[in-house]
Design a protein around this motif. Structure first.
Motif, PDB file in Angstrom:
ATOM      1  N   LEU A   1      -0.556   9.701   5.302  1.00 44.12           N
ATOM      2  CA  LEU A   1      -1.224   8.398   5.294  1.00 44.12           C
ATOM      3  C   LEU A   1      -0.312   7.261   5.762  1.00 44.12           C
ATOM      4  N   ASN A   2       0.994   7.406   5.559  1.00 44.45           N
ATOM      5  CA  ASN A   2       1.923   6.331   5.934  1.00 44.45           C
ATOM      6  C   ASN A   2       1.852   5.947   7.411  1.00 44.45           C
ATOM      7  N   PRO A   3       1.866   6.889   8.361  1.00 45.59           N
ATOM      8  CA  PRO A   3       1.770   6.488   9.762  1.00 45.59           C
ATOM      9  C   PRO A   3       0.446   5.802  10.097  1.00 45.59           C
ATOM     10  N   ILE A   4      -0.613   6.181   9.417  1.00 45.63           N
ATOM     11  CA  ILE A   4      -1.904   5.531   9.653  1.00 45.63           C
ATOM     12  C   ILE A   4      -1.846   4.085   9.204  1.00 45.63           C
ATOM     13  N   ILE A   5      -1.299   3.853   8.008  1.00 46.61           N
ATOM     14  CA  ILE A   5      -1.174   2.489   7.489  1.00 46.61           C
ATOM     15  C   ILE A   5      -0.286   1.654   8.405  1.00 46.61           C
TER      16      ILE A   5
ATOM     17  N   ALA B   1       0.822  -1.209   0.000  1.00 44.53           N
ATOM     18  CA  ALA B   1       0.000   0.000   0.000  1.00 44.53           C
ATOM     19  C   ALA B   1       0.857   1.261   0.000  1.00 44.53           C
ATOM     20  N   ILE B   2       1.922   1.281   0.776  1.00 42.90           N
ATOM     21  CA  ILE B   2       2.782   2.460   0.832  1.00 42.90           C
ATOM     22  C   ILE B   2       3.529   2.645  -0.486  1.00 42.90           C
ATOM     23  N   ILE B   3       4.052   1.575  -1.050  1.00 43.30           N
ATOM     24  CA  ILE B   3       4.717   1.673  -2.348  1.00 43.30           C
ATOM     25  C   ILE B   3       3.731   2.132  -3.410  1.00 43.30           C
ATOM     26  N   ALA B   4       2.510   1.620  -3.369  1.00 40.88           N
ATOM     27  CA  ALA B   4       1.494   2.007  -4.347  1.00 40.88           C
ATOM     28  C   ALA B   4       1.130   3.481  -4.213  1.00 40.88           C
ATOM     29  N   LEU B   5       1.083   4.002  -2.982  1.00 43.27           N
ATOM     30  CA  LEU B   5       0.781   5.421  -2.800  1.00 43.27           C
ATOM     31  C   LEU B   5       1.814   6.303  -3.504  1.00 43.27           C
ATOM     32  N   TYR B   6       3.086   5.962  -3.370  1.00 45.71           N
ATOM     33  CA  TYR B   6       4.132   6.759  -4.006  1.00 45.71           C
ATOM     34  C   TYR B   6       4.182   6.548  -5.516  1.00 45.71           C
TER      35      TYR B   6
ATOM     36  N   GLY C   1       0.436   2.190  11.511  1.00 46.84           N
ATOM     37  CA  GLY C   1      -0.205   2.029  12.810  1.00 46.84           C
ATOM     38  C   GLY C   1      -1.212   0.894  12.817  1.00 46.84           C
ATOM     39  N   VAL C   2      -1.983   0.775  11.757  1.00 50.15           N
ATOM     40  CA  VAL C   2      -2.942  -0.325  11.650  1.00 50.15           C
ATOM     41  C   VAL C   2      -2.203  -1.658  11.590  1.00 50.15           C
ATOM     42  N   VAL C   3      -1.123  -1.707  10.815  1.00 50.13           N
ATOM     43  CA  VAL C   3      -0.336  -2.941  10.724  1.00 50.13           C
ATOM     44  C   VAL C   3       0.258  -3.285  12.085  1.00 50.13           C
ATOM     45  N   TYR C   4       0.757  -2.284  12.806  1.00 48.57           N
ATOM     46  CA  TYR C   4       1.319  -2.516  14.136  1.00 48.57           C
ATOM     47  C   TYR C   4       0.271  -3.067  15.097  1.00 48.57           C
ATOM     48  N   LEU C   5      -0.936  -2.500  15.059  1.00 50.27           N
ATOM     49  CA  LEU C   5      -1.987  -2.976  15.955  1.00 50.27           C
ATOM     50  C   LEU C   5      -2.385  -4.412  15.628  1.00 50.27           C
ATOM     51  N   ILE C   6      -2.422  -4.764  14.355  1.00 49.60           N
ATOM     52  CA  ILE C   6      -2.720  -6.150  13.973  1.00 49.60           C
ATOM     53  C   ILE C   6      -1.622  -7.073  14.479  1.00 49.60           C
TER      54      ILE C   6
END
Length: 73
Positions: free
Chosen positions: A50-54, A14-19, A56-61
């Motif tokens: 958006l990167n910290p949000i993404i 997702a992060i690579i796709a955003l850039y 953060g969700v991965v970290y919580l999972i």
């Protein structure tokens, strides 16, 4: 595949796709301005937000899955 591994992989993609997809999606035009900036500039302002949000969700999972694991081991 473990859910945390899948979450990290999806987050990375997702992060690579955003850039990579911002300029491809037609944001490289000069008009119309978004918040006074050309669309491409506004995209590259939005992506770091958006990167910290993404991540953060991965970290919580990952944390939820490994709640019982010993961190010192």
């Amino acid at each position: 595949m473990r859910p945390s591994t899948a979450a990290w992989l999806v987050g990375f993609i997702a992060i690579i796709a955003l850039y990579a997809l911002g300029p491809v999606l037609g944001l490289n035009a000069a008009t119309p301005p978004i918040l006074g900036m050309p669309p491409l500039y506004s995209w590259f302002v939005l992506v770091p937000l958006l990167n910290p949000i993404i991540l953060g969700v991965v970290y919580l999972i990952d944390r939820r899955e490994n709640a019982g694991a010993d961190e010192d081991a």
